[in-house]
Design a protein around this motif. Structure first.
Motif, PDB file in Angstrom:
ATOM      1  N   ILE A   1       0.855  -1.190   0.000  1.00 61.22           N
ATOM      2  CA  ILE A   1       0.000   0.000   0.000  1.00 61.22           C
ATOM      3  C   ILE A   1       0.887   1.235   0.000  1.00 61.22           C
ATOM      4  CG2 ILE A   1      -1.708   1.310   1.293  1.00 61.22           C
ATOM      5  CD1 ILE A   1      -2.822  -1.228   0.081  1.00 61.22           C
ATOM      6  N   ILE A   2       0.557   2.165  -0.864  1.00 61.11           N
ATOM      7  CA  ILE A   2       1.301   3.422  -0.924  1.00 61.11           C
ATOM      8  C   ILE A   2       0.318   4.580  -0.983  1.00 61.11           C
ATOM      9  CG2 ILE A   2       3.367   2.466  -2.016  1.00 61.11           C
ATOM     10  CD1 ILE A   2       2.286   3.437  -4.700  1.00 61.11           C
TER      11      ILE A   2
ATOM     12  N   SER B   1      -6.363   5.771  -2.081  1.00 57.18           N
ATOM     13  CA  SER B   1      -5.113   5.119  -1.764  1.00 57.18           C
ATOM     14  C   SER B   1      -4.681   4.332  -2.994  1.00 57.18           C
ATOM     15  CB  SER B   1      -5.275   4.198  -0.552  1.00 57.18           C
ATOM     16  OG  SER B   1      -4.028   3.685  -0.167  1.00 57.18           O
ATOM     17  N   SER B   2      -3.577   3.644  -2.890  1.00 55.34           N
ATOM     18  CA  SER B   2      -3.099   2.849  -4.019  1.00 55.34           C
ATOM     19  C   SER B   2      -2.466   1.567  -3.510  1.00 55.34           C
ATOM     20  CB  SER B   2      -2.036   3.621  -4.821  1.00 55.34           C
ATOM     21  OG  SER B   2      -2.529   4.836  -5.299  1.00 55.34           O
ATOM     22  N   TRP B   3      -2.623   0.519  -4.296  1.00 59.89           N
ATOM     23  CA  TRP B   3      -1.891  -0.697  -4.000  1.00 59.89           C
ATOM     24  C   TRP B   3      -0.938  -1.011  -5.160  1.00 59.89           C
ATOM     25  CZ3 TRP B   3      -2.601  -4.891  -7.307  1.00 59.89           C
ATOM     26  CH2 TRP B   3      -3.812  -4.977  -8.002  1.00 59.89           C
ATOM     27  N   THR B   4       0.113  -1.696  -4.809  1.00 58.03           N
ATOM     28  CA  THR B   4       1.084  -2.082  -5.823  1.00 58.03           C
ATOM     29  C   THR B   4       1.403  -3.562  -5.656  1.00 58.03           C
ATOM     30  OG1 THR B   4       3.113  -1.739  -4.548  1.00 58.03           O
ATOM     31  CG2 THR B   4       2.149   0.194  -5.610  1.00 58.03           C
ATOM     32  N   ALA B   5       1.853  -4.164  -6.729  1.00 55.64           N
ATOM     33  CA  ALA B   5       2.273  -5.569  -6.671  1.00 55.64           C
ATOM     34  C   ALA B   5       3.140  -5.873  -7.877  1.00 55.64           C
ATOM     35  CB  ALA B   5       1.060  -6.493  -6.639  1.00 55.64           C
ATOM     36  N   ASN B   6       3.940  -6.887  -7.740  1.00 56.29           N
ATOM     37  CA  ASN B   6       4.756  -7.372  -8.846  1.00 56.29           C
ATOM     38  C   ASN B   6       4.228  -8.736  -9.268  1.00 56.29           C
ATOM     39  OD1 ASN B   6       6.382  -5.134  -8.350  1.00 56.29           O
ATOM     40  ND2 ASN B   6       7.724  -6.311  -6.996  1.00 56.29           N
ATOM     41  N   PRO B   7       4.086  -8.979 -10.559  1.00 54.52           N
ATOM     42  CA  PRO B   7       3.658 -10.314 -11.005  1.00 54.52           C
ATOM     43  C   PRO B   7       4.639 -11.384 -10.540  1.00 54.52           C
ATOM     44  CG  PRO B   7       3.619  -8.736 -12.824  1.00 54.52           C
ATOM     45  CD  PRO B   7       4.318  -8.056 -11.685  1.00 54.52           C
ATOM     46  N   ALA B   8       4.135 -12.590 -10.417  1.00 57.39           N
ATOM     47  CA  ALA B   8       4.995 -13.695  -9.982  1.00 57.39           C
ATOM     48  C   ALA B   8       6.102 -13.965 -10.993  1.00 57.39           C
ATOM     49  CB  ALA B   8       4.155 -14.954  -9.762  1.00 57.39           C
ATOM     50  N   ALA B   9       5.823 -13.690 -12.250  1.00 56.74           N
ATOM     51  CA  ALA B   9       6.832 -13.863 -13.302  1.00 56.74           C
ATOM     52  C   ALA B   9       6.570 -12.816 -14.376  1.00 56.74           C
ATOM     53  CB  ALA B   9       6.748 -15.262 -13.905  1.00 56.74           C
ATOM     54  N   GLY B  10       7.641 -12.341 -14.998  1.00 55.63           N
ATOM     55  CA  GLY B  10       7.509 -11.313 -16.009  1.00 55.63           C
ATOM     56  C   GLY B  10       6.700 -11.798 -17.204  1.00 55.63           C
ATOM     57  N   SER B  11       5.886 -10.907 -17.752  1.00 57.96           N
ATOM     58  CA  SER B  11       5.048 -11.282 -18.880  1.00 57.96           C
ATOM     59  C   SER B  11       4.611 -10.004 -19.583  1.00 57.96           C
ATOM     60  CB  SER B  11       3.825 -12.066 -18.394  1.00 57.96           C
ATOM     61  OG  SER B  11       2.887 -12.217 -19.430  1.00 57.96           O
ATOM     62  N   SER B  12       4.235 -10.136 -20.835  1.00 55.38           N
ATOM     63  CA  SER B  12       3.728  -8.965 -21.545  1.00 55.38           C
ATOM     64  C   SER B  12       2.262  -8.698 -21.207  1.00 55.38           C
ATOM     65  CB  SER B  12       3.880  -9.147 -23.053  1.00 55.38           C
ATOM     66  OG  SER B  12       3.147 -10.276 -23.474  1.00 55.38           O
TER      67      SER B  12
ATOM     68  N   PRO C   1      11.191  -2.965   0.113  1.00 53.14           N
ATOM     69  CA  PRO C   1      11.666  -1.924  -0.808  1.00 53.14           C
ATOM     70  C   PRO C   1      10.671  -1.762  -1.950  1.00 53.14           C
ATOM     71  CG  PRO C   1      13.381  -3.543  -0.349  1.00 53.14           C
ATOM     72  CD  PRO C   1      12.115  -4.101   0.212  1.00 53.14           C
ATOM     73  N   PRO C   2      10.512  -0.559  -2.458  1.00 53.63           N
ATOM     74  CA  PRO C   2       9.525  -0.360  -3.520  1.00 53.63           C
ATOM     75  C   PRO C   2       9.974  -0.994  -4.828  1.00 53.63           C
ATOM     76  CG  PRO C   2      10.797   1.637  -3.160  1.00 53.63           C
ATOM     77  CD  PRO C   2      11.204   0.685  -2.073  1.00 53.63           C
ATOM     78  N   ALA C   3       9.010  -1.359  -5.630  1.00 53.45           N
ATOM     79  CA  ALA C   3       9.335  -1.837  -6.971  1.00 53.45           C
ATOM     80  C   ALA C   3       9.945  -0.679  -7.764  1.00 53.45           C
ATOM     81  CB  ALA C   3       8.065  -2.350  -7.653  1.00 53.45           C
ATOM     82  N   GLU C   4      10.664  -1.047  -8.783  1.00 53.66           N
ATOM     83  CA  GLU C   4      11.347  -0.026  -9.584  1.00 53.66           C
ATOM     84  C   GLU C   4      10.345   0.994 -10.122  1.00 53.66           C
ATOM     85  OE1 GLU C   4      13.717  -1.676 -12.645  1.00 53.66           O
ATOM     86  OE2 GLU C   4      14.219   0.262 -13.543  1.00 53.66           O
ATOM     87  N   GLY C   5      10.642   2.248  -9.870  1.00 55.36           N
ATOM     88  CA  GLY C   5       9.770   3.316 -10.363  1.00 55.36           C
ATOM     89  C   GLY C   5       8.618   3.650  -9.449  1.00 55.36           C
ATOM     90  N   MET C   6       8.451   2.871  -8.392  1.00 52.84           N
ATOM     91  CA  MET C   6       7.336   3.105  -7.465  1.00 52.84           C
ATOM     92  C   MET C   6       7.827   3.885  -6.253  1.00 52.84           C
ATOM     93  SD  MET C   6       4.591   1.593  -8.624  1.00 52.84           S
ATOM     94  CE  MET C   6       4.148   0.385  -9.869  1.00 52.84           C
ATOM     95  N   PRO C   7       6.958   4.716  -5.680  1.00 58.55           N
ATOM     96  CA  PRO C   7       7.359   5.400  -4.450  1.00 58.55           C
ATOM     97  C   PRO C   7       7.417   4.415  -3.284  1.00 58.55           C
ATOM     98  CG  PRO C   7       5.070   5.856  -4.957  1.00 58.55           C
ATOM     99  CD  PRO C   7       5.614   5.089  -6.122  1.00 58.55           C
ATOM    100  N   ALA C   8       8.247   4.735  -2.322  1.00 59.17           N
ATOM    101  CA  ALA C   8       8.336   3.889  -1.130  1.00 59.17           C
ATOM    102  C   ALA C   8       7.104   4.116  -0.251  1.00 59.17           C
ATOM    103  CB  ALA C   8       9.603   4.220  -0.363  1.00 59.17           C
ATOM    104  N   SER C   9       6.690   3.059   0.409  1.00 68.08           N
ATOM    105  CA  SER C   9       5.578   3.180   1.352  1.00 68.08           C
ATOM    106  C   SER C   9       6.101   3.653   2.705  1.00 68.08           C
ATOM    107  CB  SER C   9       4.875   1.834   1.522  1.00 68.08           C
ATOM    108  OG  SER C   9       3.861   1.936   2.499  1.00 68.08           O
ATOM    109  N   ASP C  10       5.340   4.507   3.348  1.00 66.00           N
ATOM    110  CA  ASP C  10       5.724   4.952   4.693  1.00 66.00           C
ATOM    111  C   ASP C  10       4.894   4.247   5.761  1.00 66.00           C
ATOM    112  OD1 ASP C  10       3.352   6.139   4.110  1.00 66.00           O
ATOM    113  OD2 ASP C  10       4.009   8.198   4.439  1.00 66.00           O
ATOM    114  N   CYS C  11       4.269   3.155   5.372  1.00 64.72           N
ATOM    115  CA  CYS C  11       3.411   2.411   6.302  1.00 64.72           C
ATOM    116  C   CYS C  11       4.225   1.444   7.162  1.00 64.72           C
ATOM    117  CB  CYS C  11       2.380   1.591   5.535  1.00 64.72           C
ATOM    118  SG  CYS C  11       1.182   2.580   4.638  1.00 64.72           S
ATOM    119  N   ILE C  12       3.563   0.953   8.184  1.00 65.57           N
ATOM    120  CA  ILE C  12       4.030  -0.175   8.962  1.00 65.57           C
ATOM    121  C   ILE C  12       3.051  -1.320   8.705  1.00 65.57           C
ATOM    122  CG2 ILE C  12       4.076  -1.058  11.341  1.00 65.57           C
ATOM    123  CD1 ILE C  12       6.635   0.309  10.613  1.00 65.57           C
ATOM    124  N   VAL C  13       3.581  -2.533   8.588  1.00 67.92           N
ATOM    125  CA  VAL C  13       2.728  -3.675   8.263  1.00 67.92           C
ATOM    126  C   VAL C  13       2.526  -4.522   9.517  1.00 67.92           C
ATOM    127  CG1 VAL C  13       2.374  -5.627   6.721  1.00 67.92           C
ATOM    128  CG2 VAL C  13       3.713  -3.654   5.952  1.00 67.92           C
TER     129      VAL C  13
END
Lengths: 398, 60
Positions: free
Chosen positions: A365-366, A373-384, B8-20
């Protein structure tokens, strides 16, 4: 019910209604005929605003009717918490009740049942149903000043054990309390109570802002730490009950207490209760708690309905390494909310479902705000092609 | 209760300031947030959030 006849009852300022919300409330009241239920009807008096959230106990976003363990002052239905602090073996449960267990004509109530009676009630133990109001919501009470206004609490209550019970009113810091009794004269029978209390002209009260300003507690029992010999007066202490009170609910296995529709209003007399539409009340509740799941769907359910999804497909091109997705809230939150993501496939907390790779991945969460708000995630494996799915819960409860 | 620092944030993403929190809830640093206040009280007792447990960690 006949429409009241008389002079135009609203103030105009430069040709504009001074309080459009009150006009709408009155209009709804007239349309709905004040429910035709046994609420006290004060003649032609207009109903005051109800300060309590979810007063008909109908919205239960977090649990959807499931029982909660009150051992940690846990949240039950929207707006209400149930706390049991028993060091002598007491166990209880709370949950929304259906129409059959609610006052005649109403669809819901909040029930507490003692699963295992405590062997005693030591000094610091207690059980209570309580609700907290945001400081902004008591701005018109003038508490802590010489202009403090009287308040009236009306509520339905039912208990399997007749006796005298107590309601506690307190400030957010728990440094001012007012304890007052009410008597359930017949066991296992719904009764309607109306209690007027004077405003508190002393103490420190927070009357604006988004923190807790006021608390109402229906005390089911308490030890001596939270008892007082003096009732019906404001005191500088954190109190729940009176000296010598019965704690039979805590100590009696299968004892039950239910709280029905309730209303807290400014003034020294009860006025009719207006039931808002479900959508209006849900919007009020969503200031404190909101979920992506549809109403009626339990948090953690495996379902695509209502999910937050990020999908992008490219026939050729880059490999997706990570994505972010906005969560636009339906209602602005009281404060930046705590957010929990759930895999829409497994319901696992903290996870996002990667449909392309058929796997749960970690979600983050960012940029938490009160509106988005926003959520972010990375795929389990790279894909197009990327297709990530999550449910979420945003919690800004008091 | 246990808390974790965000990854750590994914490339190009802002870092989160949260606690989990241990149940997978992300808590923002808002003083008016009830969970953040509880976390601050927990820290005041001398506790310290753990490093991110890894993306495969199962929250409960």
């Amino acid at each position: 019910m006949p429409l009241p006849i008389g002079p135009f009852p609203y103030q105009l300022i430069n040709g504009t209604l001074a309080d459009a919300n009150q006009v709408m409330a009155d209009f709804n009241w007239l349309l709905n005929g004040v429910n035709s239920l046994p609420w006290p009807l004060p003649g032609s008096q207009i109903a005051n605003y109800n300060k309590l959230l979810n007063p008909f106990m109908e919205i239960d976003q977090a649990n959807e009717g499931a029982a909660t363990n009150p051992a940690t002052n846990s949240f039950s239905i929207d707006g209400y918490r149930v706390g049991l602090n028993s060091t002598a073996g007491g166990v209880g449960a709370a949950q929304r009740q259906a129409a059959a267990a609610s006052p005649l004509g109403y669809q819901n109530s909040l029930g507490y049942t003692t699963a295992t009676g405590a062997s005693s009630v030591p000094a610091g133990d207690y059980a209570q149903i309580f609700t907290r109001l945001e400081a902004d919501d008591i701005n018109d009470t003038g508490f802590g000043t010489s202009n403090a206004q009287a308040l009236t609490l009306s509520f339905y209550a039912y208990c399997t054990i007749a006796g005298t019970y107590y309601v506690s009113f307190s400030n957010g810091a728990g440094t001012r309390s007012y304890i007052t009794p009410y008597t359930i004269s017949t066991a296992s029978t719904w009764q309607l109570f109306s209690i007027a209390i004077p405003g508190d002209t002393a103490g420190t009260w927070t009357l604006s802002g988004n923190t807790t300003g006021f608390q109402v507690s229906w005390t089911l029992g308490t030890g001596t730490t939270y008892q007082t010999v003096t009732t019906n007066t404001w005191q500088s202490a954190n109190l729940l009950g009176a000296t010598g009170m019965s704690n039979a609910i805590l100590t009696t296995t299968n004892a039950g207490f239910r709280l029905g529709p309730c209303k807290l209003e400014v003034g020294s007399a009860a006025t009719p209760m207006l039931r808002q539409s479900f959508q209006q009340e849900l919007a009020r509740c969503q200031r404190y708690y909101e979920k992506s799941y549809d109403a009626g769907t339990a948090v953690g359910t495996s379902t695509v309905t209502g999910q937050s999804q990020f999908f992008a497909g490219l026939s050729t091109g880059p490999t997706w390494a990570g994505i972010s997705r906005d969560i636009p809230f339906k209602t602005n939150k009281r404060a930046a909310p705590t957010i929990t993501l759930y895999s829409r496939n497994t319901g696992a907390p903290g996870k996002v479902f990667d449909l392309i790779n058929a796997a749960d991945v970690a979600g983050s969460i960012i940029q938490q705000g009160t509106s988005t708000s926003s959520w972010t995630a990375n795929p389990a494996a790279g894909s197009s092609t990327v297709n990530l799915n999550a449910h979420w819960v945003a919690d800004a409860r008091l | 209760m246990q808390y974790y620092l965000p990854p750590p944030p994914a490339e190009g993403m802002p870092a989160s300031d949260c606690i989990v929190r241990e149940d997978g809830a992300w808590i923002p640093p808002d003083p008016a947030n009830r969970d953040w206040a509880e976390y601050q009280a927990w820290v005041a007792e001398g506790n310290e959030a753990q490093p991110w447990p890894g993306n495969d960690h199962v929250f409960a």
